[in-house]
Structure formats: C-alpha cells, structure tokens
Design a protein around this motif. Structure first.
Motif, PDB file in Angstrom:
ATOM      1  N   UNK A 268       0.798  -1.219   0.000  1.00  0.00           N
ATOM      2  CA  UNK A 268       0.000   0.000   0.000  1.00  0.00           C
ATOM      3  C   UNK A 268       0.833   1.272   0.000  1.00  0.00           C
ATOM      4  N   UNK A 269       1.741   1.395  -0.954  1.00  0.00           N
ATOM      5  CA  UNK A 269       2.500   2.628  -1.104  1.00  0.00           C
ATOM      6  C   UNK A 269       3.753   2.716  -0.259  1.00  0.00           C
ATOM      7  N   UNK A 270       4.021   1.726   0.597  1.00  0.00           N
ATOM      8  CA  UNK A 270       5.210   1.764   1.448  1.00  0.00           C
ATOM      9  C   UNK A 270       6.395   1.078   0.787  1.00  0.00           C
ATOM     10  N   UNK A 271       6.151   0.421  -0.311  1.00  0.00           N
ATOM     11  CA  UNK A 271       7.201  -0.309  -1.007  1.00  0.00           C
ATOM     12  C   UNK A 271       6.613  -1.542  -1.664  1.00  0.00           C
ATOM     13  N   UNK A 272       7.442  -2.566  -1.820  1.00  0.00           N
ATOM     14  CA  UNK A 272       6.935  -3.800  -2.435  1.00  0.00           C
ATOM     15  C   UNK A 272       7.648  -5.011  -1.863  1.00  0.00           C
ATOM     16  N   UNK A 273       7.027  -6.159  -2.056  1.00  0.00           N
ATOM     17  CA  UNK A 273       7.587  -7.441  -1.647  1.00  0.00           C
ATOM     18  C   UNK A 273       7.631  -8.331  -2.876  1.00  0.00           C
ATOM     19  N   UNK A 274       8.804  -8.845  -3.191  1.00  0.00           N
ATOM     20  CA  UNK A 274       8.953  -9.786  -4.296  1.00  0.00           C
ATOM     21  C   UNK A 274       9.264 -11.166  -3.730  1.00  0.00           C
ATOM     22  N   UNK A 275       8.557 -12.183  -4.220  1.00  0.00           N
ATOM     23  CA  UNK A 275       8.828 -13.568  -3.851  1.00  0.00           C
ATOM     24  C   UNK A 275       9.350 -14.258  -5.092  1.00  0.00           C
ATOM     25  N   UNK A 276      10.556 -14.793  -4.983  1.00  0.00           N
ATOM     26  CA  UNK A 276      11.218 -15.421  -6.131  1.00  0.00           C
ATOM     27  C   UNK A 276      11.435 -16.899  -5.800  1.00  0.00           C
ATOM     28  N   UNK A 277      10.881 -17.785  -6.643  1.00  0.00           N
ATOM     29  CA  UNK A 277      11.127 -19.213  -6.477  1.00  0.00           C
ATOM     30  C   UNK A 277      11.761 -19.758  -7.750  1.00  0.00           C
ATOM     31  N   UNK A 278      12.601 -20.770  -7.587  1.00  0.00           N
ATOM     32  CA  UNK A 278      13.379 -21.319  -8.686  1.00  0.00           C
ATOM     33  C   UNK A 278      12.495 -22.062  -9.687  1.00  0.00           C
ATOM     34  N   UNK A 279      11.546 -22.852  -9.177  1.00  0.00           N
ATOM     35  CA  UNK A 279      10.642 -23.597 -10.063  1.00  0.00           C
ATOM     36  C   UNK A 279       9.236 -23.526  -9.492  1.00  0.00           C
ATOM     37  N   UNK A 280       8.246 -23.935 -10.277  1.00  0.00           N
ATOM     38  CA  UNK A 280       6.853 -23.827  -9.837  1.00  0.00           C
ATOM     39  C   UNK A 280       6.108 -25.159  -9.830  1.00  0.00           C
ATOM     40  N   UNK A 281       6.781 -26.239 -10.110  1.00  0.00           N
ATOM     41  CA  UNK A 281       6.155 -27.558 -10.147  1.00  0.00           C
ATOM     42  C   UNK A 281       6.798 -28.415  -9.060  1.00  0.00           C
ATOM     43  N   UNK A 282       5.987 -28.880  -8.101  1.00  0.00           N
ATOM     44  CA  UNK A 282       6.523 -29.614  -6.957  1.00  0.00           C
ATOM     45  C   UNK A 282       5.750 -30.895  -6.721  1.00  0.00           C
ATOM     46  N   UNK A 283       6.408 -31.852  -6.092  1.00  0.00           N
ATOM     47  CA  UNK A 283       5.816 -33.127  -5.716  1.00  0.00           C
ATOM     48  C   UNK A 283       5.894 -33.283  -4.203  1.00  0.00           C
ATOM     49  N   UNK A 284       5.085 -34.178  -3.629  1.00  0.00           N
ATOM     50  CA  UNK A 284       5.192 -34.427  -2.192  1.00  0.00           C
ATOM     51  C   UNK A 284       6.631 -34.774  -1.808  1.00  0.00           C
ATOM     52  N   UNK A 285       7.097 -34.202  -0.693  1.00  0.00           N
ATOM     53  CA  UNK A 285       8.454 -34.440  -0.214  1.00  0.00           C
ATOM     54  C   UNK A 285       9.501 -33.493  -0.778  1.00  0.00           C
ATOM     55  N   UNK A 286       9.157 -32.723  -1.810  1.00  0.00           N
ATOM     56  CA  UNK A 286      10.099 -31.762  -2.402  1.00  0.00           C
ATOM     57  C   UNK A 286      10.352 -30.590  -1.463  1.00  0.00           C
ATOM     58  N   UNK A 287      11.432 -29.874  -1.747  1.00  0.00           N
ATOM     59  CA  UNK A 287      11.734 -28.636  -1.036  1.00  0.00           C
ATOM     60  C   UNK A 287      11.528 -27.462  -1.984  1.00  0.00           C
ATOM     61  N   UNK A 288      10.922 -26.411  -1.455  1.00  0.00           N
ATOM     62  CA  UNK A 288      10.734 -25.179  -2.211  1.00  0.00           C
ATOM     63  C   UNK A 288      11.802 -24.202  -1.742  1.00  0.00           C
ATOM     64  N   UNK A 289      12.645 -23.773  -2.662  1.00  0.00           N
ATOM     65  CA  UNK A 289      13.703 -22.814  -2.357  1.00  0.00           C
ATOM     66  C   UNK A 289      13.345 -21.473  -2.990  1.00  0.00           C
TER      67      UNK A 289
END
Length: 98
Positions: A2-23
């Motif tokens: 809301x005008x105070x700045x921004x937040x960027x979320x960057x992930x390496x990949x977008x396809x995951x399976x059970x037990x995977x790690x999201x970095x």
C-alpha cells in the motif's frame, strides 16, 4: 504494501511433488523504514471439489485447506531499505493424503 514499497517472492521452479523442497527468496523494497512484528512467508494449499449438475448453477463447490505452513523470516523491528531473505520449505511426503 500500500504505497510503502513492495515485496517480491522469487522461487526457482513452480512444479513440486510431495516431499520436495521449495527454495526461494523474499525481497523487501521499502520507500521508508516500517515497524513490523515480523516478516514471514506462508504456503497454503487448498483443494476444491465440485459436485452436482452440468451447469454451474446446479453445482456446489467445496474448498478445503489441506496444507498451511508459515515460516518466520525475521522478528519485530524496524525494517528499512532493501532486505533479502532466503527460505526453504519442505513439503510433507503425505501432503496429498490429508
């Protein structure tokens, strides 16, 4: 933010399976210092089921939260300028069986 700045979320990949790690990374880019209780990232998984007839007016939809994980990145303080946080979220091996 809301005008105070921004937040960027960057992930390496977008396809995951059970037990995977999201970095990934969370980057706060603020225009001026902001006091906050914490910085965190959440992963929420929802499952939607549809029952009923052929048309959308005859159908009923039910959404169930099957996964809810919150990772605290930093604590209460005054956040300023640009700050980068690395994160890792491990998906449960049984995530689809809940």
């Amino acid at each position: 933010m809301f005008g105070k700045g921004k937040i960027d979320i960057i992930i390496i990949k977008t396809d995951f399976n059970p037990g995977d790690k999201i970095y990934g990374n969370v980057v706060l880019s603020l225009k001026k210092p902001v006091k906050a209780r914490e910085a965190s990232i959440s992963l929420i998984g929802e499952q939607t089921t549809t029952r009923g007839g052929i048309t959308s007016t005859e159908q009923t939809k039910n959404t169930t939260r099957i996964y809810d994980f919150k990772l605290r990145l930093d604590g209460e303080k005054e956040y300023d300028a640009e700050t980068k946080y690395d994160f890792e979220i491990k998906l449960s091996a049984d995530i689809l069986n809940r």
